[in-house]
Design an enzyme around this catalytic site. Structure first.
Site: not given
Ligand code: PLP
Length: 400
Positions: A127, A216, A245
């Site tokens: 993702f 990532d 995040k």
């Protein structure tokens, strides 16, 4: 009638106060937050140092744009590149945007090296975000369906499979980079094992073929797995790394860090962002990184992550329907053999905030400040909710 677009299947609860690992809803009920805003509130809700930094900066200067120098952005880039061993940084506002920057670096790097049709190797079950390029990079039909035509220039292989990447290398001369999560988050808390071997193998393939290794670390970074960045468990260095995040405790901020040749790809005019790396977000990020360091939260992530996994493994041992307790640091997954989205509601009713991803994996991403007594409460609360849920499931039919 709501005037919001129908984008989220929201759980019917709203919070109005947070402190540490605790949240209070609008009726005053208290919850143990084992999700931390999906790996965002790493130093706990409303940490006084972060709150103070945000308030002070908001009173001084919030935004000027990237037309001018932003000293706090320089300071944050220096700090991040120091802890990451990278050379420079670009700041944006989200994880998807950070990955967009990485994808653009890879493509431009390809064009600068005579590859007119550059392609990036991406993984199944990954993702990377919801923009057109990042949803194309994501290994999830659910994320992509209905948004065709997708973006070209991605080649997909199974995760944790070096032979599959090597095979692409032998067949496709247009590859310029590999984009991979060190630990898959949305994909079900999947840790490539053995982790160092996977990353050394990817590094070797990238070096042998002139590709960029792009990690990532949007979910796995900023101390969550027990290192500043999950790939540091391997000793391998990426060429590009994306963050978001947990970087600024909930003030929107994303970052794309680069090293070596990758750090020299962008030139003025190639990329940009109006809001990216503004003074407010950078002040929040610097305070967040300071708290993580000063309070020893990375070591705590290792200790508490082990305690959660050990506790859940012991409590759920022999329970029919529990397939595996796994993870790294405070990325914890419990895989069941049935879809278990309903657990989110029953945990909520029991004062516990959890998430279910990939259909049947309970995902825990608590704040790095979580303490021993809170871990014990989490383990006890979750185990009883899981046992009650599984006890209601029909017994599997014997084969034949
Ligand atoms: N990459 C990973 C690994 C993620 O977990 C996420 C979000 O869940 C993203 C990218 C996208 O980040 P954002 O929602 O900030 O765009």
């Amino acid at each position: 009638m709501s005037h919001l677009m129908s984008i989220y299947a929201r759980i019917p609860v709203a919070f109005e106060k947070g402190e540490g690992v605790w949240l209070w809803d609008t009726t005053g009920k208290r919850y143990l937050d084992a999700l931390a805003g999906i790996a965002v509130c790493d130093v706990g809700h409303c940490h006084p140092r972060v709150t103070q930094a945000i308030c002070e900066q908001a009173g001084k200067l919030v935004h000027t744009s990237n037309l001018y120098e932003i000293p706090l952005q320089e300071k944050l880039a220096a700090r991040l590149t120091e802890i990451a061993g990278m050379d420079n940084a670009f700041f944006c506002n989200s994880g998807a945007e950070a990955n967009e920057a990485a994808i653009k670096i890879a493509r431009l790097h390809g064009h600068q090296n005579g590859i007119d049709n550059p392609a990036i190797v991406v993984m199944e079950n990954s993702f990377h975000g919801r923009t057109m390029a990042t949803l194309t990079a994501s290994g999830s039909r659910k994320v992509q369906a209905g948004f065709e035509p997708l973006v070209s220039g991605f080649v997909r292989v199974p995760y944790n499979d070096l032979a599959a990447v090597a095979q692409v290398a032998s067949r496709n001369r247009n590859i310029v980079a590999v984009l991979v999560e060190p630990v898959q988050g949305e994909g079900g808390i999947r840790v490539p094992l053995p982790l160092p071997d996977y990353f050394h193998g990817l590094r070797r393939l990238c070096d042998d073929n002139g590709w960029l290794l792009m990690l990532d670390e949007i979910q796995s970074g900023i101390g969550r797995t027990g290192k500043w960045f999950a790939h540091q468990w391997s000793g391998v260095k990426p060429d590009v790394m994306t963050l978001a995040k947990g970087i600024a405790s909930g003030v929107p901020l994303g970052a794309c860090l680069a090293r070596g040749a990758a750090s020299q790809v962008f030139k003025p005019g190639n990329h940009g962002s109006t809001f990216g790396g503004g003074p407010l977000a950078c002040a929040a990020a610097l305070a967040t990184l300071g708290v993580i360091e000063d309070e020893g939260l990375i070591a705590n992530a290792v200790k508490m992550g082990n305690a959660i996994r050990d506790g859940l493994t012991a409590q759920l041992a022999g329970v029919r329907g529990v397939k595996q307790v796994r993870g790294l640091g405070l990325m914890v997954g419990v895989e069941l053999d049935v879809p278990c989205g309903a657990l989110v509601q029953s945990a909520l009713e029991n004062g516990l905030l959890i998430n279910v991803t990939a259909g049947s994996v309970i995902r825990l991403l608590p704040a790095l400040i979580i303490g021993r007594s809170e871990v014990d409460e989490l383990v006890a609360g979750l185990s009883s909710v899981v046992k009650a849920f599984l006890a209601q499931q029909p017994a599997a039919q014997p084969a034949g």
